[in-house]
Enzyme design. Structure first.
Site, PDB file in Angstrom:
ATOM      1  N   ASP A  44     -23.079 -17.478 -16.958  1.00  0.00           N
ATOM      2  CA  ASP A  44     -23.937 -17.804 -18.337  1.00  0.00           C
ATOM      3  C   ASP A  44     -25.123 -18.472 -18.261  1.00  0.00           C
ATOM      4  O   ASP A  44     -25.006 -19.898 -17.963  1.00  0.00           O
ATOM      5  CB  ASP A  44     -22.729 -18.368 -19.023  1.00  0.00           C
ATOM      6  N   TYR A  49     -32.976 -22.554 -20.836  1.00  0.00           N
ATOM      7  CA  TYR A  49     -32.225 -23.408 -19.520  1.00  0.00           C
ATOM      8  C   TYR A  49     -33.479 -23.495 -18.218  1.00  0.00           C
ATOM      9  O   TYR A  49     -33.020 -24.108 -17.398  1.00  0.00           O
ATOM     10  CB  TYR A  49     -30.985 -22.734 -19.069  1.00  0.00           C
ATOM     11  N   LYS A  74     -29.611 -15.572 -22.766  1.00  0.00           N
ATOM     12  CA  LYS A  74     -29.625 -15.761 -24.374  1.00  0.00           C
ATOM     13  C   LYS A  74     -31.184 -15.821 -24.758  1.00  0.00           C
ATOM     14  O   LYS A  74     -32.108 -16.339 -24.094  1.00  0.00           O
ATOM     15  CB  LYS A  74     -28.919 -17.035 -24.679  1.00  0.00           C
ATOM     16  N   HIS A 107     -29.294 -16.945 -29.379  1.00  0.00           N
ATOM     17  CA  HIS A 107     -28.904 -18.312 -28.853  1.00  0.00           C
ATOM     18  C   HIS A 107     -28.546 -19.064 -30.143  1.00  0.00           C
ATOM     19  O   HIS A 107     -27.569 -19.900 -29.925  1.00  0.00           O
ATOM     20  CB  HIS A 107     -29.954 -18.963 -28.089  1.00  0.00           C
TER      21      HIS A 107
HETATM   22  P1  NAP Z   1     -18.800 -28.399 -19.927  1.00  0.00           P
HETATM   23  O1  NAP Z   1     -18.571 -27.389 -19.185  1.00  0.00           O
HETATM   24  O2  NAP Z   1     -17.967 -28.684 -21.136  1.00  0.00           O
HETATM   25  O3  NAP Z   1     -18.900 -29.674 -19.276  1.00  0.00           O
HETATM   26  C1  NAP Z   1     -19.797 -29.970 -18.028  1.00  0.00           C
HETATM   27  C2  NAP Z   1     -19.505 -31.518 -17.784  1.00  0.00           C
HETATM   28  O4  NAP Z   1     -18.003 -31.566 -17.095  1.00  0.00           O
HETATM   29  C3  NAP Z   1     -20.469 -31.884 -16.584  1.00  0.00           C
HETATM   30  O5  NAP Z   1     -20.626 -33.095 -16.598  1.00  0.00           O
HETATM   31  C4  NAP Z   1     -19.586 -31.748 -15.189  1.00  0.00           C
HETATM   32  O6  NAP Z   1     -19.996 -32.771 -14.241  1.00  0.00           O
HETATM   33  C5  NAP Z   1     -18.086 -32.158 -15.861  1.00  0.00           C
HETATM   34  N1  NAP Z   1     -17.097 -31.247 -15.055  1.00  0.00           N
HETATM   35  C6  NAP Z   1     -17.053 -30.097 -14.757  1.00  0.00           C
HETATM   36  N2  NAP Z   1     -15.858 -29.701 -14.274  1.00  0.00           N
HETATM   37  C7  NAP Z   1     -15.094 -31.118 -14.044  1.00  0.00           C
HETATM   38  C8  NAP Z   1     -13.998 -31.218 -13.565  1.00  0.00           C
HETATM   39  N3  NAP Z   1     -13.238 -30.393 -12.934  1.00  0.00           N
HETATM   40  N4  NAP Z   1     -13.506 -32.752 -13.549  1.00  0.00           N
HETATM   41  C9  NAP Z   1     -14.573 -33.405 -14.026  1.00  0.00           C
HETATM   42  N5  NAP Z   1     -15.579 -33.322 -14.526  1.00  0.00           N
HETATM   43  C10 NAP Z   1     -15.887 -32.006 -14.814  1.00  0.00           C
HETATM   44  O7  NAP Z   1     -20.169 -28.449 -20.725  1.00  0.00           O
HETATM   45  P2  NAP Z   1     -21.676 -27.693 -20.587  1.00  0.00           P
HETATM   46  O8  NAP Z   1     -22.167 -27.098 -19.557  1.00  0.00           O
HETATM   47  O9  NAP Z   1     -22.291 -27.840 -21.885  1.00  0.00           O
HETATM   48  O10 NAP Z   1     -20.877 -26.057 -21.234  1.00  0.00           O
HETATM   49  C11 NAP Z   1     -20.581 -25.034 -20.281  1.00  0.00           C
HETATM   50  C12 NAP Z   1     -21.751 -24.140 -20.482  1.00  0.00           C
HETATM   51  O11 NAP Z   1     -21.650 -23.272 -21.817  1.00  0.00           O
HETATM   52  C13 NAP Z   1     -23.009 -24.383 -20.038  1.00  0.00           C
HETATM   53  O12 NAP Z   1     -23.258 -24.456 -18.878  1.00  0.00           O
HETATM   54  C14 NAP Z   1     -23.821 -23.166 -20.636  1.00  0.00           C
HETATM   55  O13 NAP Z   1     -23.796 -21.992 -19.956  1.00  0.00           O
HETATM   56  C15 NAP Z   1     -23.027 -23.006 -22.214  1.00  0.00           C
HETATM   57  N6  NAP Z   1     -23.620 -23.671 -23.324  1.00  0.00           N
HETATM   58  C16 NAP Z   1     -24.013 -23.016 -24.214  1.00  0.00           C
HETATM   59  C17 NAP Z   1     -24.487 -23.485 -25.382  1.00  0.00           C
HETATM   60  C18 NAP Z   1     -24.962 -22.741 -26.444  1.00  0.00           C
HETATM   61  O14 NAP Z   1     -25.498 -23.254 -27.450  1.00  0.00           O
HETATM   62  N7  NAP Z   1     -24.780 -21.285 -26.556  1.00  0.00           N
HETATM   63  C19 NAP Z   1     -24.666 -24.811 -25.417  1.00  0.00           C
HETATM   64  C20 NAP Z   1     -24.059 -25.626 -24.390  1.00  0.00           C
HETATM   65  C21 NAP Z   1     -23.548 -25.062 -23.343  1.00  0.00           C
HETATM   66  P3  NAP Z   1     -20.566 -32.204 -12.764  1.00  0.00           P
HETATM   67  O15 NAP Z   1     -21.656 -31.140 -13.271  1.00  0.00           O
HETATM   68  O16 NAP Z   1     -21.302 -33.436 -12.227  1.00  0.00           O
HETATM   69  O17 NAP Z   1     -19.510 -31.668 -12.125  1.00  0.00           O
END
Ligand code: NAP
Length: 283
Positions: A44, A49, A74, A107
């Site tokens: 994704d 990004y 997106k 998005h």
């Molecule tokens: P997330 O996946 O909820 O959290 C990522 C955070 O958690 C990072 O700081 C990562 O650190 C940490 N982490 C990951 N696995 C872990 C584990 N097993 N143990 C401890 N910490 C862990 O946040 P997100 O990246 O915002 O959301 C996921 C995806 O959703 C995004 O990458 C993007 O593709 C999508 N997204 C979409 C929107 C939208 O508007 N549509 C908005 C936000 C995100 P490290 O990287 O340092 O390991």
């Protein structure tokens, strides 16, 4: 890989890898490559990004056959509108080095979303995208699209995690055949999720981590989750959630963590709408 079936019959992996905030090109390429090698089949990304090129390189390098990978990107607010959306789609495709997309999402529900949706519908009908959907659409915005167009969005990707559970919104989406996608499935690490007492005690019981319990809870609700990590051990850990099942009692315990409001990004806050709408990443 466990999948969900979208409203047009397309199968989408229920667990994937997100690349938001992986800004360094080399790190992004390496992490996506690692994710694919470890078995992830859903990636994704998003134009805003600014890492679609790195994602494309990782897909090529992985050697995984294209048809086995489900790629989502997106359309950003800056490119909203019929003509702009078509152009932005071609740019994303080129950056990703692909000749079709699996899922293309609007998005944010801002700007000329109706023009964008008409463009996406056409691209879908031409076979250039396997499924089209939206992100961050509240129910009223979703209904506006459903009522005024031919194609019902296949997916709505919204902030969904243990603290923002989207129970009623998910029911609404299910009722309209829209698959819920979770962004921020680990709450981006906020609100001390990893040391939350309820989650820690459940995790200990299953000999799993809090991250694994949080992701398992999402997929048991039938929600697609796309956790992000730049650490290989966490990429592996987050994928290892298919060999246990949370009991009904534990699902209910996790239900008590719901604050029923956004923790990361409220789209009802006019300041956020203004800030996002002014966010530009190309001329
Ligand atoms: P997330 O996946 O909820 O959290 C990522 C955070 O958690 C990072 O700081 C990562 O650190 C940490 N982490 C990951 N696995 C872990 C584990 N097993 N143990 C401890 N910490 C862990 O946040 P997100 O990246 O915002 O959301 C996921 C995806 O959703 C995004 O990458 C993007 O593709 C999508 N997204 C979409 C929107 C939208 O508007 N549509 C908005 C936000 C995100 P490290 O990287 O340092 O390991």
């Amino acid at each position: 890989m466990q999948t969900v079936t979208l409203n047009n019959g397309v199968e989408m992996p229920i667990l994937g890898f997100g690349v938001y905030q992986i800004n360094d090109e080399d790190v992004c390429e390496e992490t996506v490559y690692n994710a694919l090698v470890e078995g992830y089949r859903l990636i994704d990304t998003a134009a805003v990004y600014e890492n679609e090129e790195a994602v494309g390189r990782a897909i090529k390098r992985s050697g995984v056959p294209r048809e086995e990978i489900f790629v989502t990107t997106k359309l950003w607010i800056q490119d909203a509108g019929y003509e702009s959306a078509k152009k932005a789609f071609e740019t994303s495709l080129k950056k990703l080095q692909l000749d079709y997309l699996d899922l293309y999402l609007i998005h944010m529900p801002f700007g000329d979303i109706h023009g964008s949706w008409r463009a996406l519908e056409e691209l879908y009908c031409e076979g250039k995208i396997r499924a089209i959907g939206v992100s961050n659409f509240l129910n009223d915005r979703l209904m506006d699209l459903i009522v005024h167009h031919k194609i019902v969005p296949a997916v709505n990707q919204v902030e969904t995690h243990v603290f923002t559970q989207q129970i009623e919104n998910a029911q609404f989406m299910k009722g309209h055949n829209v698959q819920v996608g979770s962004w921020g499935p680990l709450a981006e690490g906020k609100s001390n999720i990893f040391s939350n007492e309820i989650l820690v005690s459940i995790a200990e019981k299953y000999h799993k981590s809090v991250a694994q319990v949080s992701l398992r809870w999402l997929i048991q609700r039938g929600i697609v989750a796309i956790p992000k990590s730049v650490h290989k051990e966490r990429i592996i850990e987050n994928f290892n959630i298919f060999n246990f099942e949370l009991s009904e009692e534990d699902m209910k315990k996790i239900a008590t963590l719901d604050t029923k409001e956004s923790l990361i990004l409220s789209l009802q806050d006019p300041e956020n709408v203004e800030q996002l709408s002014n966010m530009k990443f190309h001329d």
